[in-house]
Design a protein around this motif. Structure first.
Motif, PDB file in Angstrom:
ATOM      1  N   THR A 327     101.060  35.325  -3.137  1.00 33.60           N
ATOM      2  CA  THR A 327     101.239  34.490  -4.340  1.00 33.60           C
ATOM      3  C   THR A 327     100.857  33.041  -4.117  1.00 33.60           C
ATOM      4  O   THR A 327     101.031  32.210  -5.002  1.00 33.60           O
ATOM      5  CB  THR A 327     102.703  34.554  -4.802  1.00 33.60           C
ATOM      6  OG1 THR A 327     103.545  34.077  -3.737  1.00 33.60           O
ATOM      7  CG2 THR A 327     103.099  35.970  -5.172  1.00 33.60           C
ATOM      8  N   SER A 328     100.321  32.695  -2.946  1.00 33.08           N
ATOM      9  CA  SER A 328     100.074  31.282  -2.635  1.00 33.08           C
ATOM     10  C   SER A 328      98.983  30.659  -3.501  1.00 33.08           C
ATOM     11  O   SER A 328      98.930  29.436  -3.628  1.00 33.08           O
ATOM     12  CB  SER A 328      99.715  31.127  -1.156  1.00 33.08           C
ATOM     13  OG  SER A 328      98.594  31.933  -0.850  1.00 33.08           O
ATOM     14  N   ILE A 355      93.097  24.241  -2.642  1.00 35.04           N
ATOM     15  CA  ILE A 355      94.133  24.808  -3.501  1.00 35.04           C
ATOM     16  C   ILE A 355      95.496  24.321  -3.013  1.00 35.04           C
ATOM     17  O   ILE A 355      95.838  24.497  -1.832  1.00 35.04           O
ATOM     18  CB  ILE A 355      94.081  26.345  -3.507  1.00 35.04           C
ATOM     19  CG1 ILE A 355      92.726  26.819  -4.044  1.00 35.04           C
ATOM     20  CG2 ILE A 355      95.216  26.920  -4.345  1.00 35.04           C
ATOM     21  CD1 ILE A 355      92.574  28.321  -4.102  1.00 35.04           C
ATOM     22  N   ALA A 356      96.261  23.742  -3.928  1.00 33.37           N
ATOM     23  CA  ALA A 356      97.591  23.220  -3.589  1.00 33.37           C
ATOM     24  C   ALA A 356      98.638  24.302  -3.759  1.00 33.37           C
ATOM     25  O   ALA A 356      98.404  25.347  -4.373  1.00 33.37           O
ATOM     26  CB  ALA A 356      97.913  22.019  -4.471  1.00 33.37           C
ATOM     27  N   GLU A 357      99.819  24.023  -3.205  1.00 32.09           N
ATOM     28  CA  GLU A 357     100.925  24.957  -3.332  1.00 32.09           C
ATOM     29  C   GLU A 357     101.263  25.181  -4.799  1.00 32.09           C
ATOM     30  O   GLU A 357     101.119  24.282  -5.637  1.00 32.09           O
ATOM     31  CB  GLU A 357     102.145  24.422  -2.585  1.00 32.09           C
ATOM     32  CG  GLU A 357     101.912  24.222  -1.092  1.00 32.09           C
ATOM     33  CD  GLU A 357     103.098  23.558  -0.420  1.00 32.09           C
ATOM     34  OE1 GLU A 357     104.098  23.281  -1.130  1.00 32.09           O
ATOM     35  OE2 GLU A 357     103.032  23.321   0.797  1.00 32.09           O
ATOM     36  N   ASN A 446      97.593  16.254   2.481  1.00 31.45           N
ATOM     37  CA  ASN A 446      97.410  16.876   3.794  1.00 31.45           C
ATOM     38  C   ASN A 446      96.728  18.236   3.635  1.00 31.45           C
ATOM     39  O   ASN A 446      97.059  19.003   2.729  1.00 31.45           O
ATOM     40  CB  ASN A 446      98.761  17.081   4.489  1.00 31.45           C
ATOM     41  CG  ASN A 446      99.386  15.765   4.900  1.00 31.45           C
ATOM     42  OD1 ASN A 446      98.694  14.853   5.346  1.00 31.45           O
ATOM     43  ND2 ASN A 446     100.696  15.649   4.755  1.00 31.45           N
ATOM     44  N   VAL A 447      95.784  18.519   4.512  1.00 28.46           N
ATOM     45  CA  VAL A 447      95.177  19.839   4.550  1.00 28.46           C
ATOM     46  C   VAL A 447      96.078  20.709   5.423  1.00 28.46           C
ATOM     47  O   VAL A 447      96.088  20.585   6.649  1.00 28.46           O
ATOM     48  CB  VAL A 447      93.749  19.795   5.105  1.00 28.46           C
ATOM     49  CG1 VAL A 447      93.134  21.189   5.095  1.00 28.46           C
ATOM     50  CG2 VAL A 447      92.895  18.840   4.287  1.00 28.46           C
ATOM     51  N   LEU A 463      93.900  25.233   2.026  1.00 30.50           N
ATOM     52  CA  LEU A 463      95.165  24.945   1.354  1.00 30.50           C
ATOM     53  C   LEU A 463      95.564  23.504   1.640  1.00 30.50           C
ATOM     54  O   LEU A 463      95.403  23.008   2.759  1.00 30.50           O
ATOM     55  CB  LEU A 463      96.260  25.902   1.834  1.00 30.50           C
ATOM     56  CG  LEU A 463      96.049  27.393   1.541  1.00 30.50           C
ATOM     57  CD1 LEU A 463      97.278  28.199   1.961  1.00 30.50           C
ATOM     58  CD2 LEU A 463      95.714  27.632   0.079  1.00 30.50           C
ATOM     59  N   VAL A 464      96.086  22.825   0.618  1.00 25.34           N
ATOM     60  CA  VAL A 464      96.495  21.427   0.739  1.00 25.34           C
ATOM     61  C   VAL A 464      97.914  21.256   0.213  1.00 25.34           C
ATOM     62  O   VAL A 464      98.425  22.101  -0.529  1.00 25.34           O
ATOM     63  CB  VAL A 464      95.527  20.490  -0.028  1.00 25.34           C
ATOM     64  CG1 VAL A 464      94.164  20.451   0.634  1.00 25.34           C
ATOM     65  CG2 VAL A 464      95.399  20.927  -1.480  1.00 25.34           C
ATOM     66  N   SER A 465      98.550  20.158   0.619  1.00 26.64           N
ATOM     67  CA  SER A 465      99.952  19.941   0.261  1.00 26.64           C
ATOM     68  C   SER A 465     100.135  19.565  -1.196  1.00 26.64           C
ATOM     69  O   SER A 465     101.137  19.922  -1.826  1.00 26.64           O
ATOM     70  CB  SER A 465     100.552  18.846   1.151  1.00 26.64           C
ATOM     71  OG  SER A 465      99.818  17.634   0.985  1.00 26.64           O
ATOM     72  N   ASN A 466      99.184  18.834  -1.754  1.00 26.46           N
ATOM     73  CA  ASN A 466      99.233  18.387  -3.145  1.00 26.46           C
ATOM     74  C   ASN A 466      97.842  18.526  -3.751  1.00 26.46           C
ATOM     75  O   ASN A 466      96.836  18.444  -3.037  1.00 26.46           O
ATOM     76  CB  ASN A 466      99.682  16.925  -3.243  1.00 26.46           C
ATOM     77  CG  ASN A 466     101.046  16.696  -2.634  1.00 26.46           C
ATOM     78  OD1 ASN A 466     102.047  17.210  -3.121  1.00 26.46           O
ATOM     79  ND2 ASN A 466     101.076  15.942  -1.541  1.00 26.46           N
ATOM     80  N   PRO A 467      97.761  18.702  -5.049  1.00 28.12           N
ATOM     81  CA  PRO A 467      96.427  18.809  -5.667  1.00 28.12           C
ATOM     82  C   PRO A 467      95.691  17.479  -5.628  1.00 28.12           C
ATOM     83  O   PRO A 467      96.303  16.402  -5.565  1.00 28.12           O
ATOM     84  CB  PRO A 467      96.744  19.230  -7.110  1.00 28.12           C
ATOM     85  CG  PRO A 467      98.129  18.755  -7.356  1.00 28.12           C
ATOM     86  CD  PRO A 467      98.841  18.853  -6.041  1.00 28.12           C
ATOM     87  N   LEU A 468      94.375  17.546  -5.618  1.00 30.78           N
ATOM     88  CA  LEU A 468      93.561  16.352  -5.806  1.00 30.78           C
ATOM     89  C   LEU A 468      93.667  15.965  -7.273  1.00 30.78           C
ATOM     90  O   LEU A 468      93.346  16.760  -8.158  1.00 30.78           O
ATOM     91  CB  LEU A 468      92.110  16.630  -5.427  1.00 30.78           C
ATOM     92  CG  LEU A 468      91.874  17.152  -3.999  1.00 30.78           C
ATOM     93  CD1 LEU A 468      90.393  17.453  -3.781  1.00 30.78           C
ATOM     94  CD2 LEU A 468      92.366  16.159  -2.977  1.00 30.78           C
TER      95      LEU A 468
END
Length: 666
Positions: A327-328, A355-357, A446-447, A463-468
């Motif tokens: 589901t990530s 893609i962010a969480e 953060n990547v 995967l990144v911590s926050n969206p751009l």
């Protein structure tokens, strides 16, 4: 005895009517002749041809099928096959153009030259003279008899027929056209023709009733995977079917961000290129309306439209696979509209996606459906097009930028800009080896996992911590207004009357009049209540983007004022509101909705007026006298005077005036 002045005026009146009759044009003959009413109706869809028939810069000959011609087998078949005017507009234009000759020819001149060139692709019409009369014969239709020759006017001659001469393409299928073109080498479609023969799809292209074929030139087959030795029948058939659209799609129906479905079943998005061209799916339309057939149209495209799943696993396939097993990436996939799904499925394009969480992404179920443009551009900012920037390439690039200090900095070049054309900067923490991204906003990204998806043929996912975050995602309406010098009057009014909360409500579209619009309107004498009403009338109660309105379409939208506004399309890039205000700039996005700059202030209607007032009231209206319209009678009879066509009324008036003038002189 009448004065000389009176006699002169009456005589001038007579000869003015004679000159008026002689100055009629080819289209006047169509317009005023009741026997040509159906022919006139067909011309009404083609203003370019009407303009040509009304112009006096050249002399032409027009073959005009009368109403009886539309009842013949050819005329009836013509109307039945091409009943949808928008789709078959080019075909009708070709038929009408075929009936125009490039120079004036009277019936006597027709006798002398029995083969006449038309204005359509240098095709000719054969003239046959028999005991039964004069007939015009074309390769695709039955002979059409000349029933009334020599209606000669200022810019040419009209010959009325009882049948329909038709151009060659009317009787040719798309396969006939492709075969002819390949043989004559008018266009390099040899490989396409070979595939059609190999897959036995000739019959389908012959019998289809409405089809658009996207023909790729031979240069599109340069990839070894498309050679005769490596291309099997199933793959070849899938590629061909992905170039067939089971509808007729002329350029008039190329609507940006609309979609068409191929015979293979893939949905292709129509987009506009930066150069103003048209792209269907991943292929540019290099020549639109290249060829016409009686059952469709052919456009030339730059590359092959290879269906997904034919050349390995696409990035979109991998994303869908991860959604089923993990589901990530689920929320990100839900944000993808059809155009992005299609882009990630395109094996001829490469992408790097961040893609962010799930918890940091906007929930698609909470976003209004009209925010499609916002979401599409949000996804674009998470995407680097044209490159697969896997971990190895990324770290090599960072190492190459190694400098003394705690951080190694690399400014991503233009080719690495996001698809939203916003630059991002990669950095590397020298102590932790952590890769992170800095953007124009202060938020650091953060990547968290490089190469989360790296097995797709056309892309990689990190995967990144926050969206751009694209700039418009954190920009309010008033911030946007402040960036436009041409909206300083609007900004001053909002501040002066404390209307920030009114115009900044979530999920609104602001129609923002420019400074010039307010100057023309005049606002010095307006009360605060009037200002509030006017600004409320410029706020639509939902988000509206220009691409949500179809070609030649119009819709009504509710306003905060409580009355509706009619929105209609003027061109591909501009809209009109209440047939008064036209957009100057469209689709300025912000985090509360969108904004369009317009050139006119819209005044809300009074309670007893319709929603769309036809006049714009001003503080001191100027009275304009409008002449009363005099109904004009439509002449239904004509006769010839010499070689010129005169209406019954014109001839009668001329004779009456001449008699009066002669009596006056006696």
């Amino acid at each position: 005895m009448r004065s000389f002045t009176t006699r002169f005026i009456l005589l001038y009146f007579s000869f003015w009517h004679l000159h008026h009759a002689y100055s009629a044009t080819l289209y006047d003959v169509i317009r005023t002749n009741a026997a040509l009413s159906l022919f006139k109706n067909e011309f009404s869809y083609h203003p370019d041809l009407i303009q040509r028939l009304e112009s006096t810069t050249e002399s032409l000959t027009l073959l005009a099928p009368n109403n009886d011609a539309f009842a013949t087998p050819d005329g009836a078949l013509l109307q039945q096959q091409w009943s949808q005017r928008d789709a078959w507009q080019l075909h009708w234009n070709g038929v009408l153009t075929y009936l125009i000759w490039e120079e004036e020819r009277t019936s006597r001149q027709i006798y002398e030259g029995l083969q006449q060139p038309t204005a359509w692709w240098e095709e000719t019409i054969e003239v046959q003279i028999t005991r039964d009369g004069i007939f015009f014969q074309s390769p695709s239709s039955a002979p059409a008899q000349l029933v009334r020759p020599d209606s000669t006017v200022e810019n040419g001659a009209v010959h009325i027929l009882s049948g329909f001469p038709l151009p060659q393409f009317f009787s040719q299928s798309l396969w006939d056209v492709i075969l002819q073109v390949s043989v004559e080498e008018l266009a390099p479609f040899t490989r396409m023709r070979e595939l059609i023969v190999m897959t036995e799809l000739e019959g389908f292209l012959q019998n289809a009733t409405a089809m658009t074929f996207l023909a790729a030139p031979d240069t599109a087959f340069e990839d070894p995977m498309f050679s005769n030795e490596t291309l099997d029948l199933e793959t070849a058939a899938a590629i061909l079917q992905n170039h067939m659209i089971p509808q007729v799609l002329p350029p008039a129906l190329f609507v940006a961000d609309s979609q068409v479905t191929t015979l293979f079943g893939q949905r292709l998005t129509i987009t506009e290129t930066e150069e103003g061209g048209i792209r269907i799916g991943s292929a540019n339309v290099t020549q639109n309306s290249l060829l016409l057939g009686g059952n469709g149209i052919i456009h030339e495209v730059s590359t092959l439209l290879v269906p997904p799943n034919l050349n390995g696993t696409s990035l979109m396939d991998k994303l869908l696979e991860q959604t089923e097993n993990n589901t990530s990436v689920e929320n990100f996939v839900r944000l993808l509209d059809t155009s992005w799904m299609e882009a990630y499925s395109n094996m001829q394009q490469n992408y790097t996606v961040f893609i962010a969480e799930n918890s940091t992404l906007p929930n698609s179920t909470q976003i209004p459906s009209d925010w499609t443009r916002h979401i599409r551009r949000f996804v674009a900012h998470q995407t680097l097009p044209g490159i697969i920037l896997a971990e190895t390439q990324l770290r090599e690039t960072l190492d190459a930028a190694n400098v003394t200090g705690s951080f190694y900095e690399i400014d991503i070049p233009v080719d690495f800009d996001t698809a939203l054309l916003q630059e991002i900067t990669f950095r590397l923490d020298n102590q932790t080896e952590q890769v992170f991204i800095e953007q124009s906003l202060p938020q650091k990204v953060n990547v968290t996992l490089l190469d989360f998806i790296s097995s797709a043929e056309n892309g990689v996912v990190h995967l990144v911590s926050n969206p751009l975050v694209p700039p418009f995602w954190t920009t309010s309406l008033m911030d946007v207004v402040a960036t436009y010098d041409d909206l300083s009057t609007l900004q001053a009014l909002v501040v002066k009357f404390s209307l920030e909360e009114l115009v900044s409500t979530y999920n609104r579209t602001l129609l923002a009049p420019t400074n010039a619009a307010f100057i023309r309107r005049g606002i010095d004498g307006l009360t605060p209540e009037s200002i509030v009403d006017i600004l409320s009338y410029h706020l639509l109660t939902n988000v509206f983007s220009s691409d949500q309105l179809p070609t030649n379409g119009s819709r009504r939208y509710n306003t905060v004022f409580g009355r509706t506004i009619t929105v209609s399309r003027v061109s591909e890039s501009s809209l009109q509101f209440n047939q008064q205000a036209t957009t100057v700039i469209t689709n300025v996005l912000h985090n509360q909705g969108t904004m369009h700059l317009i050139d006119t202030v819209l005044v809300p209607p009074l309670p007893n007026e319709t929603d769309a007032p036809t006049t714009l009231p001003t503080i001191a209206p100027t009275r304009i006298e409008t002449p009363t319209a005099v109904p004009l009678s439509t002449p239904t009879m004509q006769f010839s005077m010499g070689n010129r066509a005169l209406s019954y009324e014109s001839a009668f008036t001329f004779v009456l005036g001449l008699v009066i003038s002669c009596v006056t002189f006696l």
